[in-house]
Scaffold this motif. Structure first.
Motif, mmCIF file in Angstrom:
data_model
loop_
_atom_site.group_PDB
_atom_site.id
_atom_site.type_symbol
_atom_site.label_atom_id
_atom_site.label_comp_id
_atom_site.label_asym_id
_atom_site.label_seq_id
_atom_site.Cartn_x
_atom_site.Cartn_y
_atom_site.Cartn_z
ATOM 1 N N ILE A 76 -17.398 -43.423 115.226
ATOM 2 C CA ILE A 76 -17.754 -42.171 115.883
ATOM 3 C C ILE A 76 -17.771 -42.422 117.391
ATOM 4 C CG2 ILE A 76 -19.563 -40.450 116.205
ATOM 5 C CD1 ILE A 76 -20.371 -40.970 113.283
ATOM 6 N N VAL A 77 -17.007 -41.623 118.142
ATOM 7 C CA VAL A 77 -16.938 -41.782 119.592
ATOM 8 C C VAL A 77 -17.598 -40.614 120.323
ATOM 9 C CG1 VAL A 77 -14.904 -43.268 119.569
ATOM 10 C CG2 VAL A 77 -14.623 -40.798 119.710
ATOM 11 N N SER A 78 -17.975 -39.563 119.582
ATOM 12 C CA SER A 78 -18.653 -38.419 120.180
ATOM 13 C C SER A 78 -19.648 -37.858 119.176
ATOM 14 C CB SER A 78 -17.645 -37.330 120.569
ATOM 15 O OG SER A 78 -18.330 -36.159 120.969
ATOM 16 N N LEU A 79 -20.911 -37.817 119.564
ATOM 17 C CA LEU A 79 -21.925 -37.267 118.666
ATOM 18 C C LEU A 79 -21.798 -35.756 118.522
ATOM 19 C CD1 LEU A 79 -25.026 -39.372 119.719
ATOM 20 C CD2 LEU A 79 -23.616 -39.628 117.678
ATOM 21 N N THR A 80 -21.361 -35.081 119.589
ATOM 22 C CA THR A 80 -21.244 -33.624 119.531
ATOM 23 C C THR A 80 -19.926 -33.173 118.906
ATOM 24 O OG1 THR A 80 -20.353 -33.550 121.776
ATOM 25 C CG2 THR A 80 -22.745 -33.285 121.523
ATOM 26 N N GLN A 81 -18.925 -34.043 118.925
ATOM 27 C CA GLN A 81 -17.626 -33.737 118.316
ATOM 28 C C GLN A 81 -17.173 -34.953 117.508
ATOM 29 O OE1 GLN A 81 -15.590 -32.781 122.041
ATOM 30 N NE2 GLN A 81 -15.358 -30.684 121.296
ATOM 31 N N PRO A 82 -17.778 -35.178 116.338
ATOM 32 C CA PRO A 82 -17.488 -36.404 115.584
ATOM 33 C C PRO A 82 -16.046 -36.514 115.071
ATOM 34 C CG PRO A 82 -18.884 -34.930 114.313
ATOM 35 C CD PRO A 82 -18.766 -34.340 115.691
ATOM 36 N N HIS A 83 -15.270 -35.428 115.120
ATOM 37 C CA HIS A 83 -13.880 -35.452 114.672
ATOM 38 C C HIS A 83 -12.944 -36.085 115.707
ATOM 39 C CE1 HIS A 83 -14.607 -31.746 116.896
ATOM 40 N NE2 HIS A 83 -13.338 -31.795 117.258
ATOM 41 N N ILE A 84 -13.409 -36.269 116.928
ATOM 42 C CA ILE A 84 -12.574 -36.825 117.995
ATOM 43 C C ILE A 84 -12.363 -38.312 117.777
ATOM 44 C CG2 ILE A 84 -12.501 -37.372 120.458
ATOM 45 C CD1 ILE A 84 -13.747 -34.716 121.017
ATOM 46 N N ARG A 85 -11.116 -38.736 117.936
ATOM 47 C CA ARG A 85 -10.745 -40.139 117.810
ATOM 48 C C ARG A 85 -10.000 -40.572 119.067
ATOM 49 N NH1 ARG A 85 -14.111 -40.058 115.046
ATOM 50 N NH2 ARG A 85 -14.181 -39.733 112.827
ATOM 51 N N PRO A 86 -10.136 -41.829 119.449
ATOM 52 C CA PRO A 86 -9.364 -42.315 120.594
ATOM 53 C C PRO A 86 -7.877 -42.337 120.253
ATOM 54 C CG PRO A 86 -10.821 -44.034 119.706
ATOM 55 C CD PRO A 86 -10.980 -42.836 118.853
ATOM 56 N N ILE A 87 -7.050 -41.943 121.219
ATOM 57 C CA ILE A 87 -5.598 -41.984 121.057
ATOM 58 C C ILE A 87 -5.076 -43.022 122.051
ATOM 59 C CG2 ILE A 87 -3.440 -40.712 121.295
ATOM 60 C CD1 ILE A 87 -4.966 -38.150 120.658
ATOM 61 N N VAL A 88 -4.466 -44.065 121.533
ATOM 62 C CA VAL A 88 -3.890 -45.098 122.393
ATOM 63 C C VAL A 88 -2.579 -44.562 122.935
ATOM 64 C CG1 VAL A 88 -3.016 -47.451 122.510
ATOM 65 C CG2 VAL A 88 -4.980 -46.922 121.047
ATOM 66 N N ARG A 89 -2.533 -44.356 124.256
ATOM 67 C CA ARG A 89 -1.349 -43.780 124.897
ATOM 68 C C ARG A 89 -0.540 -44.833 125.654
ATOM 69 N NH1 ARG A 89 0.899 -39.244 124.404
ATOM 70 N NH2 ARG A 89 0.883 -38.742 126.575
ATOM 71 N N GLY A 90 -1.206 -45.897 126.098
ATOM 72 C CA GLY A 90 -0.491 -46.948 126.803
ATOM 73 C C GLY A 90 -0.126 -46.609 128.231
ATOM 74 N N LYS A 91 -0.729 -45.579 128.813
ATOM 75 C CA LYS A 91 -0.440 -45.218 130.201
ATOM 76 C C LYS A 91 -1.155 -46.183 131.146
ATOM 77 C CE LYS A 91 -0.150 -40.230 129.411
ATOM 78 N NZ LYS A 91 -0.773 -38.949 129.749
ATOM 79 N N ALA A 92 -0.544 -46.438 132.276
ATOM 80 C CA ALA A 92 -1.170 -47.290 133.272
ATOM 81 C C ALA A 92 -2.420 -46.604 133.799
ATOM 82 C CB ALA A 92 -0.198 -47.558 134.418
ATOM 83 N N GLY A 93 -3.537 -47.305 133.791
ATOM 84 C CA GLY A 93 -4.786 -46.757 134.298
ATOM 85 C C GLY A 93 -5.528 -45.893 133.296
ATOM 86 N N LYS A 94 -4.864 -45.465 132.235
ATOM 87 C CA LYS A 94 -5.489 -44.621 131.210
ATOM 88 C C LYS A 94 -4.892 -44.972 129.849
ATOM 89 C CE LYS A 94 -7.119 -39.987 132.092
ATOM 90 N NZ LYS A 94 -6.741 -38.599 132.180
ATOM 91 N N PRO A 95 -5.154 -46.193 129.366
ATOM 92 C CA PRO A 95 -4.503 -46.605 128.120
ATOM 93 C C PRO A 95 -4.987 -45.838 126.887
ATOM 94 C CG PRO A 95 -6.065 -48.256 128.831
ATOM 95 C CD PRO A 95 -5.998 -47.232 129.919
ATOM 96 N N ILE A 96 -6.198 -45.266 126.964
ATOM 97 C CA ILE A 96 -6.758 -44.527 125.830
ATOM 98 C C ILE A 96 -7.217 -43.158 126.302
ATOM 99 C CG2 ILE A 96 -8.590 -44.474 124.104
ATOM 100 C CD1 ILE A 96 -8.529 -47.528 124.128
ATOM 101 N N GLU A 97 -6.878 -42.130 125.519
ATOM 102 C CA GLU A 97 -7.322 -40.766 125.811
ATOM 103 C C GLU A 97 -8.095 -40.238 124.618
ATOM 104 O OE1 GLU A 97 -3.770 -38.609 126.749
ATOM 105 O OE2 GLU A 97 -3.690 -39.392 128.788
ATOM 106 N N PHE A 98 -8.887 -39.212 124.856
ATOM 107 C CA PHE A 98 -9.674 -38.609 123.795
ATOM 108 C C PHE A 98 -9.349 -37.133 123.706
ATOM 109 C CE2 PHE A 98 -11.944 -42.300 125.205
ATOM 110 C CZ PHE A 98 -12.387 -42.886 124.029
ATOM 111 N N GLY A 99 -9.431 -36.588 122.511
ATOM 112 C CA GLY A 99 -9.193 -35.171 122.314
ATOM 113 C C GLY A 99 -7.845 -34.919 121.677
#
Length: 130
Positions: free
Chosen positions: A5-28
């Protein structure tokens, strides 16, 4: 727990590994939208990582089905600007935003610069709606 669980208010959210420079992981969720007369139409939403470029044709065809004609232009991220997608759009008379593939031309007309700037402003406005 089967999933972290990465968000208590939105437990359905999972980290998405994008591999971008400076932002390798995004949420939502990842979204694909159409904007017509300042109305936003949600074409695709997914909480999973997916390659957006393979959905362009499907989304443009859905637009045509909804409105009865192809859009004049599509304003997309770099990932959508594949040779296949560019050729498909060109065959249908659809302008695809962004620079052409390959080496940048030495001379770009003022009209082309103005169009590119207008396309980028339109795309940024869509991003800002989120």
């Amino acid at each position: 727990v089967p999933q972290r669980i990465v968000s208590l208010t939105q437990p359905h959210i999972r980290p998405i590994v994008r591999g971008k420079a400076g932002k390798p992981i995004e949420f939502g969720a990842k979204l694909s939208v159409s904007c017509v007369d300042n109305y936003m139409f949600l074409e695709k939403i997914s909480w999973e990582n997916f390659n957006e470029s393979c959905h362009l044709k499907e989304q443009v065809e859905k637009y045509k089905e909804t409105f009865g004609y192809y859009p004049e232009s599509v304003h997309v991220d770099k990932i959508y600007r594949t040779r296949e997608n560019r050729n498909w759009c060109k065959e249908r008379g659809i302008r695809i935003s962004g620079p052409k593939l390959g080496r940048p031309p030495k001379n770009v007309s003022e009209e082309e610069k103005k169009q590119a700037h207008s396309d980028e402003c339109f795309r940024n406005a869509i991003e800002g709606k989120f």
